[in-house]
Design an enzyme around this catalytic site. Structure first.
Site, PDB file in Angstrom:
ATOM      1  N   ILE A  11       7.156  -6.604 -10.137  1.00 17.06           N
ATOM      2  CA  ILE A  11       7.683  -6.617 -11.507  1.00 17.06           C
ATOM      3  C   ILE A  11       9.199  -6.368 -11.535  1.00 17.06           C
ATOM      4  CG2 ILE A  11       7.367  -4.172 -12.116  1.00 17.06           C
ATOM      5  CD1 ILE A  11       6.078  -5.224 -14.773  1.00 17.06           C
ATOM      6  N   ASN A  24       4.799   8.627 -15.312  1.00 13.58           N
ATOM      7  CA  ASN A  24       4.011   9.838 -15.563  1.00 13.58           C
ATOM      8  C   ASN A  24       4.747  10.648 -16.622  1.00 13.58           C
ATOM      9  OD1 ASN A  24       5.810  11.880 -14.217  1.00 13.58           O
ATOM     10  ND2 ASN A  24       5.382  10.556 -12.458  1.00 13.58           N
ATOM     11  N   GLY A  32       4.507   4.075  -6.509  1.00 10.97           N
ATOM     12  CA  GLY A  32       4.018   2.829  -7.108  1.00 10.97           C
ATOM     13  C   GLY A  32       5.086   2.052  -7.856  1.00 10.97           C
ATOM     14  N   VAL A  33       4.704   1.502  -8.983  1.00 10.08           N
ATOM     15  CA  VAL A  33       5.623   0.674  -9.754  1.00 10.08           C
ATOM     16  C   VAL A  33       6.791   1.515 -10.299  1.00 10.08           C
ATOM     17  CG1 VAL A  33       4.397   0.766 -11.965  1.00 10.08           C
ATOM     18  CG2 VAL A  33       5.649  -1.280 -11.355  1.00 10.08           C
ATOM     19  N   ASP A  34       6.514   2.755 -10.601  1.00 13.86           N
ATOM     20  CA  ASP A  34       7.532   3.685 -11.108  1.00 13.86           C
ATOM     21  C   ASP A  34       8.656   3.849 -10.068  1.00 13.86           C
ATOM     22  OD1 ASP A  34       8.738   5.590 -12.713  1.00 13.86           O
ATOM     23  OD2 ASP A  34       7.234   7.154 -12.351  1.00 13.86           O
ATOM     24  N   THR A 123      -3.917   1.412 -12.673  1.00 12.58           N
ATOM     25  CA  THR A 123      -4.833   0.867 -11.650  1.00 12.58           C
ATOM     26  C   THR A 123      -4.424   1.215 -10.217  1.00 12.58           C
ATOM     27  OG1 THR A 123      -3.679  -1.261 -11.430  1.00 12.58           O
ATOM     28  CG2 THR A 123      -5.401  -1.107 -13.117  1.00 12.58           C
ATOM     29  N   TYR A 126      -3.491   6.229 -10.410  1.00 16.21           N
ATOM     30  CA  TYR A 126      -4.348   6.817 -11.446  1.00 16.21           C
ATOM     31  C   TYR A 126      -5.791   6.319 -11.402  1.00 16.21           C
ATOM     32  CZ  TYR A 126      -0.485   9.349 -13.715  1.00 16.21           C
ATOM     33  OH  TYR A 126       0.534  10.223 -14.011  1.00 16.21           O
TER      34      TYR A 126
END
Ligand code: AR6
Length: 169
Positions: A11, A24, A32-34, A123, A126
């Protein structure tokens, strides 16, 4: 008319008015994506998140809510941070997962964003099962009353892509 599209990839390489982050509550980064968004977007995003923690969200961003910051060096105008619910042995609250999508689109509308890229919230770390998360995500965006013209799901791997493709039909 809102169009819903699906792509497989990272992304942080997408161009969109707004890119949604599966954050979060701390808003101060993670994996992850964060982690990927903060790495590629650069320190301006974290600075903006710290400002939010020092003002509106002193106790963190509640699960199911969304808030925008600059997108830093990403090819986007804004990052919209939202906090997905955790899925554990007792399950997870699907209304909170749906709320992440709806609230992100509400924030996008406030900003005037026309295109919004979403990851598959909750997904990863979490733990939300992909097929169920895809159903909740697709139903939530289909049911949203929004002026956003393009909602793009950006799925990282084959399995996630297949799960979302199956729901979108
Ligand atoms: N582009 C698109 N999707 C990605 C990318 C990427 N670069 N990286 C991972 N994914 P996760 P969560 C997918 O764990 O479950 C963080 O530490 C991944 O394969 O990023 O909502 C936060 O700080 C998965 O399908 O988010 C929180 O603490 C999806 O993105 C926590 O993780 C979501 O996985 C949030 O957990």
């Amino acid at each position: 008319m809102t169009g819903i599209t699906l792509v497989q990839g990272d992304i942080t390489h997408q161009r969109a008015d707004a890119i949604v982050n599966a954050a979060n509550s701390s808003l101060l980064g993670g994996g992850g994506v964060d982690g990927a968004i903060h790495r590629r977007g650069g320190p301006a995003i974290l600075d903006a998140c710290r400002d939010l923690r020092a003002s509106r969200y002193g106790r963190g961003l509640p699960t199911g809510r969304a808030v925008a910051t600059t997108a830093g060096e990403l090819d986007a105008r804004w990052v919209i941070h939202t906090v997905g619910p955790v899925y554990n042995a007792a399950g997870g609250d699907p209304s909170l997962l749906a709320s992440c999508y709806r609230e992100s689109l509400r924030v996008a509308d406030e900003l005037g964003a026309r295109s919004v890229a979403f990851p598959a919230i909750s997904t990863g770390v979490y733990g939300w099962p992909l097929d169920d998360a895809a159903r909740i995500a697709v139903d939530a965006v289909r049911g949203a009353d929004t002026a956003v013209e393009e909602i793009r799901f950006v799925l990282f791997d084959d399995r996630a892509h297949e799960a979302f493709a199956a729901r979108l039909g």
